[in-house]
Design a protein around this motif. Sequence first.
Motif, short mmCIF file in Angstrom:
data_model
loop_
_atom_site.label_atom_id
_atom_site.label_comp_id
_atom_site.label_asym_id
_atom_site.label_seq_id
_atom_site.Cartn_x
_atom_site.Cartn_y
_atom_site.Cartn_z
N TYR A 41 0.84 -1.19 0.00
CA TYR A 41 0.00 0.00 0.00
C TYR A 41 0.88 1.24 0.00
O TYR A 41 1.89 1.30 0.72
CB TYR A 41 -0.92 0.00 1.22
CG TYR A 41 -1.75 1.26 1.35
CD1 TYR A 41 -2.60 1.65 0.31
CD2 TYR A 41 -1.69 2.05 2.48
CE1 TYR A 41 -3.35 2.81 0.41
CE2 TYR A 41 -2.45 3.20 2.59
CZ TYR A 41 -3.28 3.58 1.55
OH TYR A 41 -4.02 4.72 1.65
N VAL A 42 0.51 2.23 -0.81
CA VAL A 42 1.28 3.47 -0.91
C VAL A 42 0.34 4.66 -0.83
O VAL A 42 -0.75 4.65 -1.41
CB VAL A 42 2.12 3.51 -2.20
CG1 VAL A 42 1.24 3.37 -3.44
CG2 VAL A 42 2.95 4.79 -2.29
N GLY A 43 0.74 5.68 -0.08
CA GLY A 43 -0.05 6.91 0.03
C GLY A 43 0.83 8.07 0.46
O GLY A 43 1.98 7.88 0.89
N ASP A 44 0.30 9.27 0.36
CA ASP A 44 1.07 10.48 0.64
C ASP A 44 0.70 11.09 1.99
O ASP A 44 -0.36 10.84 2.54
CB ASP A 44 0.82 11.52 -0.46
CG ASP A 44 1.42 11.12 -1.79
OD1 ASP A 44 2.30 10.25 -1.80
OD2 ASP A 44 0.98 11.67 -2.82
N TYR A 45 1.61 11.94 2.47
CA TYR A 45 1.39 12.72 3.69
C TYR A 45 2.35 13.90 3.66
O TYR A 45 3.23 13.97 2.80
CB TYR A 45 1.61 11.86 4.94
CG TYR A 45 3.06 11.46 5.17
CD1 TYR A 45 3.82 12.07 6.16
CD2 TYR A 45 3.66 10.48 4.39
CE1 TYR A 45 5.14 11.71 6.37
CE2 TYR A 45 4.98 10.12 4.59
CZ TYR A 45 5.72 10.73 5.59
OH TYR A 45 7.03 10.38 5.79
N LEU A 46 2.19 14.82 4.59
CA LEU A 46 3.09 15.96 4.70
C LEU A 46 3.90 15.87 5.98
O LEU A 46 3.33 15.63 7.06
CB LEU A 46 2.30 17.27 4.70
CG LEU A 46 1.72 17.72 3.35
CD1 LEU A 46 0.76 18.88 3.56
CD2 LEU A 46 2.83 18.12 2.39
N LYS A 47 5.21 16.06 5.86
CA LYS A 47 6.05 16.17 7.04
C LYS A 47 5.95 17.59 7.61
O LYS A 47 5.57 18.53 6.90
CB LYS A 47 7.50 15.86 6.68
CG LYS A 47 7.74 14.40 6.31
CD LYS A 47 9.21 14.14 6.02
CE LYS A 47 9.45 12.68 5.70
NZ LYS A 47 10.87 12.40 5.39
N LYS A 48 6.29 17.74 8.86
CA LYS A 48 6.22 19.05 9.51
C LYS A 48 7.13 20.04 8.78
O LYS A 48 8.30 19.77 8.52
CB LYS A 48 6.64 18.93 10.97
CG LYS A 48 6.44 20.20 11.77
CD LYS A 48 6.74 19.99 13.24
CE LYS A 48 6.48 21.26 14.04
NZ LYS A 48 6.73 21.05 15.50
N GLY A 49 6.56 21.19 8.41
CA GLY A 49 7.32 22.23 7.75
C GLY A 49 7.49 22.03 6.25
O GLY A 49 8.07 22.90 5.58
N ALA A 50 6.98 20.93 5.71
CA ALA A 50 7.17 20.65 4.28
C ALA A 50 6.08 21.31 3.45
O ALA A 50 4.96 21.51 3.91
CB ALA A 50 7.18 19.15 4.03
N SER A 51 6.40 21.62 2.21
CA SER A 51 5.41 22.20 1.29
C SER A 51 5.03 21.22 0.19
O SER A 51 4.16 21.51 -0.62
CB SER A 51 5.97 23.48 0.66
OG SER A 51 7.18 23.22 -0.03
N THR A 52 5.70 20.06 0.14
CA THR A 52 5.38 19.03 -0.85
C THR A 52 5.20 17.69 -0.14
O THR A 52 5.68 17.49 0.98
CB THR A 52 6.49 18.90 -1.91
OG1 THR A 52 7.73 18.60 -1.26
CG2 THR A 52 6.63 20.19 -2.70
N TYR A 53 4.53 16.77 -0.82
CA TYR A 53 4.23 15.47 -0.24
C TYR A 53 5.48 14.64 0.02
O TYR A 53 6.48 14.73 -0.69
CB TYR A 53 3.36 14.65 -1.19
CG TYR A 53 1.97 15.17 -1.44
CD1 TYR A 53 1.12 15.48 -0.40
CD2 TYR A 53 1.51 15.33 -2.75
CE1 TYR A 53 -0.16 15.94 -0.64
CE2 TYR A 53 0.23 15.79 -3.00
CZ TYR A 53 -0.60 16.09 -1.94
OH TYR A 53 -1.86 16.54 -2.19
N SER A 54 5.37 13.78 1.02
CA SER A 54 6.23 12.62 1.14
C SER A 54 5.36 11.39 0.90
O SER A 54 4.15 11.43 1.08
CB SER A 54 6.86 12.54 2.54
OG SER A 54 7.77 13.61 2.74
N THR A 55 5.98 10.31 0.49
CA THR A 55 5.25 9.08 0.17
C THR A 55 5.67 7.98 1.13
O THR A 55 6.86 7.82 1.44
CB THR A 55 5.54 8.64 -1.27
OG1 THR A 55 5.08 9.66 -2.16
CG2 THR A 55 4.82 7.34 -1.61
N LYS A 56 4.70 7.22 1.60
CA LYS A 56 4.96 6.09 2.49
C LYS A 56 4.47 4.81 1.83
O LYS A 56 3.37 4.75 1.30
CB LYS A 56 4.23 6.28 3.83
CG LYS A 56 4.61 5.26 4.89
CD LYS A 56 5.99 5.55 5.46
CE LYS A 56 6.27 4.67 6.67
NZ LYS A 56 7.58 4.97 7.27
#
Length: 201
Positions: free
Chosen positions: A172-187
Amino acid sequence: KIEVADYHYQGDGQLKNSVPQPETDQRLDTQGDKLMSRVIYRRIGDQQSIVAVHSIKTAQSGGVRWYEFRLDDQQNISLFQQGTYAPDSLYRWLPSPAMDKFGNIGIGYSISGEELFPGQRFTGRLAGDPVGIMNLKETVLVNGEASQTNTLRWEDYTQTAIDPSDDFTIWYVGDYLKKGASTYSTKIGAFRLQSVQSFEK
């Protein structure tokens, strides 16, 4: 035409301010007026199944509506089971399903709420569970660390897929935002549906 339980799609249409987030008035779009994930087909012995999911409005928030259809020997299709996964007041949307070689169903989705940053979670059911119920404990793939404030458009897709090496592991893959980030990270995570109320992760 196949009759299913009544519903109203989540978000009242495309590009609508629907899902709340912490620390901002910006809400997220759910793309709830359409099927955003592919419909899956599985043949297990003589059983032919089609699984579909979409995002619907619930009394408190928004949840995942899921269906399993079955095909008979003449390829006539009928509804075998359906359900809505919305165990609390959090919003769940953009679901993606998978079915393993045993007929177990897993669904990954985005999740958010007024006190929960947007992230990704997963639930499922075993083939022998009572029909219409996602009976396995909800599992966190990743908790978000920030709200998205620059646009209402949230990713668009999450994705589940069966590992062809064993026809059992669900990726399973989906996106989220890290603290202070302006673009997605993917997990990316892998799960096996094994026993009631548990996952192997």
